[in-house]
Scaffold this motif. Structure first.
Motif, short mmCIF file in Angstrom:
data_model
loop_
_atom_site.label_atom_id
_atom_site.label_comp_id
_atom_site.label_asym_id
_atom_site.label_seq_id
_atom_site.Cartn_x
_atom_site.Cartn_y
_atom_site.Cartn_z
N ARG A 16 -3.08 0.72 -4.06
CA ARG A 16 -2.74 -0.75 -2.95
C ARG A 16 -2.46 -2.07 -4.42
O ARG A 16 -3.34 -1.96 -5.94
CB ARG A 16 -3.70 -0.83 -2.63
CG ARG A 16 -4.10 -2.08 -1.64
CD ARG A 16 -4.89 -2.54 -0.97
NE ARG A 16 -5.53 -2.06 0.14
CZ ARG A 16 -5.01 -2.80 1.14
NH1 ARG A 16 -4.54 -3.99 1.26
NH2 ARG A 16 -4.87 -2.19 2.28
N VAL A 42 0.50 -1.51 -0.70
CA VAL A 42 0.33 0.07 -0.34
C VAL A 42 0.86 1.67 -0.06
O VAL A 42 1.80 1.20 0.43
CB VAL A 42 -0.80 -0.03 1.39
CG1 VAL A 42 -1.37 1.15 1.53
CG2 VAL A 42 -2.03 -1.17 1.24
N GLU A 58 -4.57 6.61 2.61
CA GLU A 58 -4.34 4.97 1.11
C GLU A 58 -4.60 5.61 -0.30
O GLU A 58 -5.71 6.20 0.14
CB GLU A 58 -4.60 3.66 1.70
CG GLU A 58 -4.15 2.99 0.19
CD GLU A 58 -5.28 1.80 0.55
OE1 GLU A 58 -5.95 0.85 -0.52
OE2 GLU A 58 -5.80 1.08 2.03
N GLU A 68 0.71 4.75 0.40
CA GLU A 68 0.36 6.09 1.87
C GLU A 68 1.33 7.57 1.41
O GLU A 68 2.35 7.50 1.50
CB GLU A 68 0.46 5.44 3.02
CG GLU A 68 -0.45 4.16 3.56
CD GLU A 68 -0.08 3.53 4.89
OE1 GLU A 68 -0.66 2.54 5.10
OE2 GLU A 68 1.19 4.22 5.61
N ARG A 113 3.87 0.78 2.83
CA ARG A 113 2.68 -0.58 4.09
C ARG A 113 3.13 -1.58 3.04
O ARG A 113 2.54 -2.01 2.40
CB ARG A 113 1.53 -0.25 4.41
CG ARG A 113 1.73 -0.89 5.65
CD ARG A 113 0.19 -0.25 6.28
NE ARG A 113 0.16 1.00 6.32
CZ ARG A 113 -0.17 1.49 8.20
NH1 ARG A 113 0.56 -0.23 8.95
NH2 ARG A 113 0.64 2.08 8.67
#
Length: 460
Positions: free
Chosen positions: A282, A76, A279, A78, A90
């Motif tokens: 993804r 992800v 976010e 961010e 992440r």
């Protein structure tokens, strides 16, 4: 005592167990007489316990499409919303023990996530946040011995693991008038290594490793003759941080700059309530094939796959710790008819010295499993004699391949074999043979087990 049991005891009396103890249970899958020797005594089952762990997974997680099985690892991007700050990434672990960073990787590859990020417009990254919060912090089960922890099969259990939680290093001694020790890590350096106590004399290799859990340095001692080369696999204390280090390297060679640190998602101060990350992208790998995990457990006896699978069983009770998984595995044995005094489970792999299972409890579980609707799928993944896994070279010439389907087990002073066989009569049996506290070598103990099992197949 029945005539069958008398015959079994007479056979066992012919073996010199070198002070050890043997337990045997043989139970027909249909109606018939069960026979045994010390069958209600508690034994260390070693890796044969993986039969109970995988049966628990089928029972509590359902078929392979069920949401309880591992999902794909996610990456992800961010941002805090500050245009002047680089976004963080992440890496989210989902309990996929098959995630790999190997050059020959074809499925569940960390490099796939690195490729996807590199092909996006995110070329300048701040921190790499490793998120292994699906399970509790990396841990090792109670009863794993100090000697187990420094090798690959003793890697700590984490929801975010790459390459089975292992780090590989090549160590060699150069030739010449003044031999030198050289070493290199296959991926990222896992910890400093000292060779100050290693000699390079001609002669026999005698290398010892001192690597304690929680320590940040390994020390070798002994002798490594000139021209010798070793490939060593270490079990990591924190596989999730190492996964972040490998990801940083993968991104670097793809032109993505990572300027920040590698941090754990639950580090204090990582995110503040006033500046929660948003976010913005993804990417996720497909869910791993459960059959790959089960074959790693039942064919290759992978400890980390077993322990990670036990965690998913625990999650069926919404528990992030392994205790619920241990309780559910014990419940399977008790539901199958075992006595409470005959069962005590401390891990999912059988490596813990605290595990205790009687041979009768094991065969009761195996008979119970044969009556479940998932039995054909599960049993097809158990290693077969002369065909695959740890039985590929056992019972090769005596019977047709596949007449024995079983899980081996081997720890210090302990050998085990449990599973199913087709007798000479054509009848199907569940069996468990445990040898504990013996001075026999593993080879000698396996010879006893194999001879006894062949006798049982011929006489039933």
């Amino acid at each position: 005592m029945s005539a069958h049991s008398q015959t079994l005891s007479d056979r066992i009396a012919t073996y010199d167990l070198k002070g050890g103890n043997i337990g045997v249970s043989v139970t027909p899958l249909e109606e018939g007489i069960a026979i045994g020797h010390n069958e209600h005594q508690r034994f260390l089952p070693a890796s044969s316990l993986k039969l109970a762990t995988t049966a628990s997974a089928f029972h509590f997680l359902g078929d392979f499409e069920n949401s309880g099985w591992p999902k794909g690892t996610a990456l992800v991007v961010e941002t805090s919303g500050d245009m002047h700050e680089r976004p963080d990434i992440r890496l989210i672990g989902t309990g996929d023990a098959t995630l790999s960073a190997g050059p020959g990787c074809k499925q569940n590859c960390l490099s796939t996530l690195a490729d996807t990020l590199a092909s996006s417009n995110h070329k300048d990254i701040g921190r790499i946040i490793v998120d292994d919060g699906l399970f509790r912090r990396p841990y090792r089960p109670d009863g794993w011995s100090h000697d187990d922890l420094k090798f690959a099969y003793g890697a700590a259990i984490s929801a975010l693991t790459v390459n089975k939680g292992e780090a590989e290093a090549q160590i060699s001694s150069t030739r010449g008038p003044a031999p030198q020790i050289e070493y290199s890590w296959r991926y990222e350096p896992a910890f400093p290594v000292s060779f100050s106590d290693v000699t390079t004399r001609p002669g026999q290799q005698d290398l010892e490793l001192d690597l304690q859990s929680g320590r940040s340095r390994a020390r070798f001692s002994g002798n490594l003759p000139p021209g010798q080369r070793l490939l060593l696999r270490f079990g990591l204390d924190d596989p999730s941080i190492y996964a972040g280090q490998i990801l940083r390297n993968l991104l670097s060679v793809r032109g993505v700059t990572v300027s920040g640190d590698i941090v754990r998602a639950d580090d204090p101060g990582l995110d503040s309530s006033s500046d929660l990350p948003t976010e913005i992208a993804r990417y996720a790998l497909p869910a791993p094939d459960p059959q790959v995990t089960l074959e790693a457990i039942l064919h290759d006896s992978s400890n980390i796959d077993s322990e990670v699978l036990l965690q998913h069983v625990a999650l069926s009770l919404a528990d992030r710790t392994p205790e619920s998984g241990l309780w559910l595995s014990e419940h399977i044995l008790l539901e199958a008819g075992a006595e409470e005094t005959e069962v005590e489970i401390a891990d999912g792999s059988g490596l813990s010295v605290y595990n205790r299972v009687s041979p009768d409890a094991m065969t009761k579980m195996l008979v119970w499993a044969s009556q479940q609707d998932w039995f054909d799928t599960w049993s097809s993944l158990i290693a077969s004699n002369g065909q695959d896994g740890t039985l590929s070279r056992r019972f090769v010439s005596t019977f047709l391949p596949g007449i024995i389907k079983a899980k081996t087990g081997s720890v210090h002073d302990t050998d085990a074999l449990a599973g199913y066989f087709t007798a000479s009569s054509g009848r199907q049996y569940a069996f468990a043979i445990f040898i504990n506290d013996t001075a026999l070598s593993h080879r000698q103990a396996r010879t006893v087990i194999d001879d006894l099992l062949l006798n049982l197949i011929a006489s039933n």
